[in-house]
Design a protein around this motif. Sequence first.
Motif, short mmCIF file in Angstrom:
data_model
loop_
_atom_site.label_atom_id
_atom_site.label_comp_id
_atom_site.label_asym_id
_atom_site.label_seq_id
_atom_site.Cartn_x
_atom_site.Cartn_y
_atom_site.Cartn_z
N ARG A 31 0.82 -1.22 0.00
CA ARG A 31 0.00 0.00 0.00
C ARG A 31 0.86 1.27 0.00
N ARG A 32 2.18 1.09 0.08
CA ARG A 32 3.11 2.22 0.06
C ARG A 32 2.83 3.20 1.20
N VAL A 33 2.70 2.62 2.38
CA VAL A 33 2.43 3.40 3.59
C VAL A 33 3.62 3.22 4.53
N SER A 34 4.11 4.29 5.09
CA SER A 34 5.22 4.19 6.04
C SER A 34 4.72 3.70 7.38
N GLN A 35 5.66 3.23 8.23
CA GLN A 35 5.28 2.81 9.57
C GLN A 35 4.66 3.95 10.36
N LEU A 36 5.22 5.15 10.20
CA LEU A 36 4.69 6.31 10.92
C LEU A 36 3.28 6.63 10.46
N GLU A 37 3.06 6.63 9.15
CA GLU A 37 1.73 6.95 8.64
C GLU A 37 0.70 5.93 9.10
N LEU A 38 1.07 4.65 9.08
CA LEU A 38 0.14 3.61 9.53
C LEU A 38 -0.14 3.77 11.02
N ARG A 41 -2.62 6.54 11.55
CA ARG A 41 -3.98 6.13 11.15
C ARG A 41 -4.61 5.22 12.20
N ALA A 42 -3.79 4.32 12.75
CA ALA A 42 -4.33 3.30 13.65
C ALA A 42 -4.28 3.70 15.12
N GLY A 43 -3.81 4.91 15.42
CA GLY A 43 -3.74 5.35 16.81
C GLY A 43 -2.68 4.61 17.60
N SER A 44 -1.57 4.30 16.95
CA SER A 44 -0.48 3.59 17.61
C SER A 44 0.79 4.41 17.47
N SER A 45 1.94 3.76 17.57
CA SER A 45 3.23 4.44 17.40
C SER A 45 4.05 3.70 16.36
N ALA A 46 4.95 4.42 15.70
CA ALA A 46 5.82 3.79 14.71
C ALA A 46 6.68 2.72 15.38
N ARG A 47 7.07 2.94 16.63
CA ARG A 47 7.88 1.96 17.36
C ARG A 47 7.11 0.65 17.53
N HIS A 48 5.82 0.77 17.90
CA HIS A 48 5.02 -0.44 18.09
C HIS A 48 4.82 -1.17 16.77
N ILE A 49 4.56 -0.43 15.70
CA ILE A 49 4.38 -1.05 14.38
C ILE A 49 5.66 -1.79 13.99
N SER A 50 6.80 -1.17 14.25
CA SER A 50 8.09 -1.81 13.95
C SER A 50 8.26 -3.09 14.74
N PHE A 51 7.91 -3.06 16.03
CA PHE A 51 8.04 -4.24 16.88
C PHE A 51 7.12 -5.36 16.39
N VAL A 52 5.92 -5.00 15.96
CA VAL A 52 4.99 -6.01 15.45
C VAL A 52 5.55 -6.65 14.19
N GLU A 53 6.07 -5.83 13.27
CA GLU A 53 6.55 -6.35 12.00
C GLU A 53 7.79 -7.23 12.17
N THR A 54 8.61 -6.96 13.18
CA THR A 54 9.82 -7.75 13.39
C THR A 54 9.60 -8.91 14.35
N GLY A 55 8.38 -9.04 14.88
CA GLY A 55 8.08 -10.14 15.78
C GLY A 55 8.44 -9.90 17.21
N ARG A 56 8.89 -8.70 17.55
CA ARG A 56 9.27 -8.40 18.94
C ARG A 56 8.04 -8.14 19.81
N SER A 57 6.91 -7.88 19.16
CA SER A 57 5.68 -7.63 19.91
C SER A 57 4.53 -8.35 19.21
N ARG A 58 3.68 -9.01 20.00
CA ARG A 58 2.51 -9.69 19.44
C ARG A 58 1.32 -8.74 19.51
N PRO A 59 0.73 -8.39 18.36
CA PRO A 59 -0.39 -7.46 18.39
C PRO A 59 -1.65 -8.12 18.94
N SER A 60 -2.50 -7.33 19.54
CA SER A 60 -3.78 -7.85 20.00
C SER A 60 -4.68 -8.13 18.79
N GLU A 61 -5.72 -8.89 19.02
CA GLU A 61 -6.67 -9.18 17.93
C GLU A 61 -7.26 -7.88 17.39
#
Length: 276
Positions: A31-38, A41-61
Amino acid sequence: MGIVATSTNAPFTAPAERGVGPLLRAWRERRRVSQLELALRAGSSARHISFVETGRSRPSEEMVLRLAEHLEVPVRERNALLLAAGYAPHYAQTPLDDPALDVLRTGLERLIQGYEPYPALVVDARYDVVAANRGIAMLLEGVPESLLAPPLNAMRLTLHPQGLAPRIRNLPEWRGHLLAQMERQIALHRSAPLRALYEEVAAYPVPEHPGGGEPAGPVPHFALPMQIEHDGRTLSFISSISTFNTPLDVTVAELAIETFLPADPATVKYLHSALH
């Protein structure tokens, strides 16, 4: 042609063993969206998105569903993301012939029948025809029985050299439109069966029209028409595709209603005389 059950119950296309992080990253990059932009949009942080994508954090349902919504992930793939994250699928996948969809089937049948004498049909995610009206049946007159055996496939019927292709006067343009449409769907859904269908129909030889493939009349400037011969006449149609708004079922999400609006007065007159 009434509503028929098709292959909408295909397995999810994204393997859960990849983990939800790489899958979410793939959708974000698509979708050509940066971690910060996502994150914004989702009311989160770029750090959390990064952790989710690298497997360091398990996202909630809830987070998986929220990210999927903001990335416009198809409903079937949202279930796959949930499975990859260790959660149960959120969206049902009801067979089209299930009693729970009686109201839907009845509504679709009334809709396309009410559109007569103009052609209309309903297809699933693989372009298999699940319903069609008399206008479509008229256009298919003379097509070999081998191509009309279930499951009918709209792309195969249109582009096969023994199907409608030899009758379409502007086949190169219409073929290009259909293949581009399929390419967009493949990019969106990542469907192996749809990719196989695309490779099949794209490889069909293109019949040469006796008239050189030139349109029989002026082309409307507002949309590309399908100009098709029938019973010694050239009929001209503009195609429109509708889908359901905010579907909560995989089967329903993948249905599309295609209607063909006459593009000239001669086509209107002929259809009304032929089917009334």
